[in-house]
Write a protein that holds these residues in place. Sequence first.
Motif, PDB file in Angstrom:
ATOM      1  N   GLU A  93     -14.263   6.656  11.479  1.00 27.64           N
ATOM      2  CA  GLU A  93     -12.947   6.139  10.929  1.00 27.64           C
ATOM      3  C   GLU A  93     -13.084   4.534  10.686  1.00 27.64           C
ATOM      4  OE1 GLU A  93      -8.067   6.008  11.710  1.00 27.64           O
ATOM      5  OE2 GLU A  93      -9.335   6.642  13.173  1.00 27.64           O
ATOM      6  N   VAL A  94     -12.716   3.841   9.743  1.00 28.99           N
ATOM      7  CA  VAL A  94     -12.604   2.391   9.312  1.00 28.99           C
ATOM      8  C   VAL A  94     -11.153   2.199   8.964  1.00 28.99           C
ATOM      9  CG1 VAL A  94     -13.843   0.591   8.099  1.00 28.99           C
ATOM     10  CG2 VAL A  94     -15.240   2.550   8.758  1.00 28.99           C
ATOM     11  N   ASN A  95     -10.431   1.298   9.607  1.00 23.12           N
ATOM     12  CA  ASN A  95      -9.275   0.827   9.289  1.00 23.12           C
ATOM     13  C   ASN A  95      -9.120  -0.341   8.683  1.00 23.12           C
ATOM     14  OD1 ASN A  95      -7.971   3.324   9.744  1.00 23.12           O
ATOM     15  ND2 ASN A  95      -8.158   2.760  12.099  1.00 23.12           N
ATOM     16  N   GLU A  96     -10.098  -1.416   8.982  1.00 20.26           N
ATOM     17  CA  GLU A  96      -9.940  -2.869   8.680  1.00 20.26           C
ATOM     18  C   GLU A  96     -11.435  -3.154   8.321  1.00 20.26           C
ATOM     19  OE1 GLU A  96      -7.399  -5.067  11.272  1.00 20.26           O
ATOM     20  OE2 GLU A  96      -7.525  -3.147  12.344  1.00 20.26           O
ATOM     21  N   VAL A  97     -11.663  -4.247   7.260  1.00 26.45           N
ATOM     22  CA  VAL A  97     -12.841  -4.662   7.002  1.00 26.45           C
ATOM     23  C   VAL A  97     -12.659  -6.477   6.658  1.00 26.45           C
ATOM     24  CG1 VAL A  97     -15.007  -4.820   5.690  1.00 26.45           C
ATOM     25  CG2 VAL A  97     -13.667  -2.669   6.142  1.00 26.45           C
ATOM     26  N   ALA A  98     -13.290  -7.128   7.308  1.00 28.72           N
ATOM     27  CA  ALA A  98     -13.209  -8.351   7.088  1.00 28.72           C
ATOM     28  C   ALA A  98     -14.341  -8.748   6.027  1.00 28.72           C
ATOM     29  CB  ALA A  98     -13.217  -9.392   8.061  1.00 28.72           C
ATOM     30  N   ILE A  99     -14.406  -9.388   4.886  1.00 29.66           N
ATOM     31  CA  ILE A  99     -15.488  -9.566   4.079  1.00 29.66           C
ATOM     32  C   ILE A  99     -15.724 -11.293   3.821  1.00 29.66           C
ATOM     33  CG2 ILE A  99     -16.243  -9.463   1.596  1.00 29.66           C
ATOM     34  CD1 ILE A  99     -13.558  -7.235   1.625  1.00 29.66           C
ATOM     35  N   THR A 100     -16.951 -11.671   4.111  1.00 32.11           N
ATOM     36  CA  THR A 100     -17.407 -12.941   4.223  1.00 32.11           C
ATOM     37  C   THR A 100     -17.964 -13.430   2.855  1.00 32.11           C
ATOM     38  OG1 THR A 100     -19.280 -12.747   5.476  1.00 32.11           O
ATOM     39  CG2 THR A 100     -17.389 -13.257   6.546  1.00 32.11           C
ATOM     40  N   ASN A 101     -17.915 -14.316   2.132  1.00 30.86           N
ATOM     41  CA  ASN A 101     -18.393 -14.588   1.072  1.00 30.86           C
ATOM     42  C   ASN A 101     -18.847 -15.930   0.820  1.00 30.86           C
ATOM     43  OD1 ASN A 101     -18.479 -14.987  -2.098  1.00 30.86           O
ATOM     44  ND2 ASN A 101     -18.990 -12.814  -1.883  1.00 30.86           N
ATOM     45  N   HIS A 102     -19.894 -16.446   0.452  1.00 29.65           N
ATOM     46  CA  HIS A 102     -20.412 -17.922   0.559  1.00 29.65           C
ATOM     47  C   HIS A 102     -21.016 -18.123  -0.940  1.00 29.65           C
ATOM     48  CE1 HIS A 102     -20.075 -17.104   4.740  1.00 29.65           C
ATOM     49  NE2 HIS A 102     -20.864 -16.138   4.537  1.00 29.65           N
ATOM     50  N   GLY A 103     -20.652 -19.225  -1.276  1.00 34.51           N
ATOM     51  CA  GLY A 103     -21.196 -19.792  -2.826  1.00 34.51           C
ATOM     52  C   GLY A 103     -21.992 -20.993  -2.388  1.00 34.51           C
ATOM     53  N   LEU A 104     -22.563 -21.300  -3.698  1.00 32.65           N
ATOM     54  CA  LEU A 104     -23.502 -22.447  -3.768  1.00 32.65           C
ATOM     55  C   LEU A 104     -22.429 -23.779  -3.754  1.00 32.65           C
ATOM     56  CD1 LEU A 104     -25.822 -21.490  -6.717  1.00 32.65           C
ATOM     57  CD2 LEU A 104     -26.319 -21.724  -4.116  1.00 32.65           C
ATOM     58  N   GLY A 105     -22.962 -24.790  -3.143  1.00 33.56           N
ATOM     59  CA  GLY A 105     -22.092 -26.067  -2.933  1.00 33.56           C
ATOM     60  C   GLY A 105     -20.881 -26.158  -2.038  1.00 33.56           C
ATOM     61  N   GLY A 106     -20.869 -24.790  -0.974  1.00 31.67           N
ATOM     62  CA  GLY A 106     -20.183 -24.825  -0.011  1.00 31.67           C
ATOM     63  C   GLY A 106     -18.698 -24.039  -0.404  1.00 31.67           C
ATOM     64  N   ASN A 107     -18.587 -23.219  -1.267  1.00 31.42           N
ATOM     65  CA  ASN A 107     -17.581 -22.411  -1.592  1.00 31.42           C
ATOM     66  C   ASN A 107     -17.442 -21.241  -0.692  1.00 31.42           C
ATOM     67  OD1 ASN A 107     -16.748 -24.090  -3.995  1.00 31.42           O
ATOM     68  ND2 ASN A 107     -18.331 -23.156  -5.023  1.00 31.42           N
ATOM     69  N   ASN A 108     -16.437 -21.149   0.213  1.00 31.63           N
ATOM     70  CA  ASN A 108     -16.524 -20.123   1.206  1.00 31.63           C
ATOM     71  C   ASN A 108     -15.265 -19.283   0.974  1.00 31.63           C
ATOM     72  OD1 ASN A 108     -19.155 -20.960   2.665  1.00 31.63           O
ATOM     73  ND2 ASN A 108     -18.005 -22.620   3.111  1.00 31.63           N
ATOM     74  N   ALA A 109     -15.213 -18.066   1.308  1.00 31.32           N
ATOM     75  CA  ALA A 109     -14.024 -17.318   1.265  1.00 31.32           C
ATOM     76  C   ALA A 109     -14.045 -16.052   2.174  1.00 31.32           C
ATOM     77  CB  ALA A 109     -14.024 -16.620  -0.284  1.00 31.32           C
ATOM     78  N   CYS A 110     -13.121 -15.621   2.746  1.00 31.76           N
ATOM     79  CA  CYS A 110     -13.001 -14.501   3.588  1.00 31.76           C
ATOM     80  C   CYS A 110     -12.076 -13.309   3.060  1.00 31.76           C
ATOM     81  CB  CYS A 110     -12.667 -14.905   5.090  1.00 31.76           C
ATOM     82  SG  CYS A 110     -13.025 -13.419   6.011  1.00 31.76           S
ATOM     83  N   GLY A 111     -12.117 -12.197   2.912  1.00 27.72           N
ATOM     84  CA  GLY A 111     -11.336 -11.272   2.549  1.00 27.72           C
ATOM     85  C   GLY A 111     -10.873 -10.256   3.457  1.00 27.72           C
ATOM     86  N   TYR A 112      -9.916  -9.687   3.460  1.00 28.95           N
ATOM     87  CA  TYR A 112      -9.438  -8.668   4.473  1.00 28.95           C
ATOM     88  C   TYR A 112      -8.826  -7.505   3.977  1.00 28.95           C
ATOM     89  CZ  TYR A 112      -8.022  -7.137   9.402  1.00 28.95           C
ATOM     90  OH  TYR A 112      -7.775  -6.440  10.389  1.00 28.95           O
TER      91      TYR A 112
END
Length: 118
Positions: A93-112
């Motif tokens: 069972e999976v109820n939650e996922v944290a998504i990390t994403n990194h871009g060139l030049g220091g762009n960072n994001a985390c989705g949930y």
Amino acid sequence: MKRCTKNLYINSQALGINVNDRIEEYSSKEVFNHTVPYTSIKSMIGNPYGASGVLQVISSLLSITQWFIPPTIRTKKDGFEDMNSITETLFQEVNEVAITNHGLGGNNACGYVKRYKY
């Protein structure tokens, strides 16, 4: 079959750049004490550059609806043995996922994303 006790995992972009990988390892230890599974679909699909984030969201939604954690393939975990890196598909069972994403030049994001319970 290895199972995690929580229904959360991290869908990491896993850049494969040593400094970034060490930051993810540090975060895994400090925030989760290496108990939450980490995985990266990038090992299966290659680097789609700007499409990485949306593909990670799609795979995370599939994980939640189909109850599985996809593996990180083609890794020996050298130097990252303490991390809870998933190297074979976990059906659970999976109820939650944290998504990390990194871009060139220091762009960072985390989705949930989280399972909707009605």
